[in-house]
Design a protein around this motif. Structure first.
Motif: not given
Length: 344
Positions: A35-36, A39, A142-145, A168, A170-172
């Motif tokens: 994912w990262k 992103y 949580d994909l962002y943190n 959510c 896109k976030k989880y």
């Protein structure tokens, strides 16, 4: 399309579209790494299970990330069994596994396609049972943190075919689900197709077998005919609307809800519009179940299916003044499309 990956086998509608990349994650670290990577390149990512509740309207320009995190871990005490299940397990295989282990509680949810990770998003349900009744928690990243979070049932905001996760996505990323199955088993036979069964003598396996037979008879096999099961949600209306409709259609099926509202049968509404078996190009309404839209010969486009769905939406709205909402997620070039853009 040159250098693009074919997606026809990754969605049960068998829509012939492509994505720029397809990658498979077998553990949480791999899922986060893939994912990262996407992103950081500023390309969209769609996390996918079995592709059994989506309709691709066009090619996807980003990365399809297949969640295949597996594992079934069971603990028990005198009162209940607790299951911790990886998001990449197939739902029906989980139900079959528990029945074979003499662990009842999931039998009403037999033969539902898709993966465990998708189950909380839609709060899957069938034959009088919803996931929310047996779900204890949902583990996400949580994909962002990059933190792992456990949502307990009360925090999941489960509603009819809805949850906190639906908004959510896109976030989880859901990585596992916790289920609690009580040892004091009581059959759930409230659904009209089950009421003739004897609640005092029926076994969990018999309920499981019976529901498998029902679903196989009325739902097309996606291996043979492209489909995503029920396309629309059953509408839930206020009692005053329901009473008005019952005066005109006294035989209209309905299901009383705990909040006092009334759930109607979307399939029945579609049938009363004389649409059973209706064809639109290569898309059609299934002749045995009006709630199921099919890709007849697996050559329909996503836009054909969507156009048929919009036609149904308008016909039901004109006849009943009820506005059906899709259960299936619509996917465009960059990701999920708000159904209100199509169904208004």
């Amino acid at each position: 399309m040159k250098h693009y990956v074919h997606l026809k086998s990754l969605n049960t509608f068998s829509i012939d579209v492509f994505a720029k990349h397809v990658v498979t994650a077998h553990n949480e670290c791999a899922l986060l790494r893939f994912w990262k990577k996407a992103y950081n390149k500023r390309t969209p990512v769609l996390i996918l299970g079995g592709g059994s509740n989506i309709l691709f309207l066009e090619n996807y320009i980003g990365t399809i990330l297949l969640n295949r995190i597996k594992g079934i871990f069971i603990t028990e005490n005198k009162m209940a069994w607790r299951l911790h299940v990886g998001a990449g397990e197939k739902w029906h295989e989980l139900v079959t596994y528990t029945i074979n282990k003499n662990i009842p509680g999931l039998e009403n949810l037999a033969y539902i396609p898709g993966y465990v990770g998708a189950a909380p998003i839609q709060n899957i349900g069938a034959y009088g049972v919803e996931l929310s009744q047996i779900c204890e928690y949902v583990d996400v990243i949580d994909l962002y943190n990059e933190k792992k979070i456990r949502f307990f049932r009360a925090e999941c905001n489960f509603q009819y075919r809805d949850s906190i996760f639906k908004n959510c996505l896109k976030k989880y990323a859901i990585v596992s689900v916790g289920l609690k199955l009580n040892k004091k088993w009581k059959p759930v036979l409230s659904y009209h197709e089950l009421t003739h069964l004897n609640k005092d003598s029926i076994t969990p396996r018999q309920v499981f077998n019976f529901i498998n037979i029902i679903r196989q008879k009325k739902l097309p096999d996606p291996i043979l005919v492209g489909n995503a099961g029920s396309f629309f949600k059953n509408p839930i209306v206020d009692t005053n609307i329901a009473r008005y409709l019952f005066q005109i259609y006294p035989n209209m099926p309905y299901y009383s809800q705990k909040n006092g509202k009334i759930k109607l049968s979307a399939g029945w509404l579609i049938e009363r519009c004389q649409l059973k078996g209706y064809m639109f190009g290569e898309a059609a309404i299934h002749p045995k179940q009006s709630l199921v839209l099919i890709n007849r010969r697996k050559i329909a486009t996503g836009t054909e299916i969507a156009a048929l769905a919009l036609f149904i939406y308008n016909q039901v709205a004109d006849k009943f003044n009820i506005y059906l909402q899709p259960e299936v997620r619509l996917i465009g070039n960059y990701g999920e499309i708000n159904p209100k853009k199509l169904f208004t």
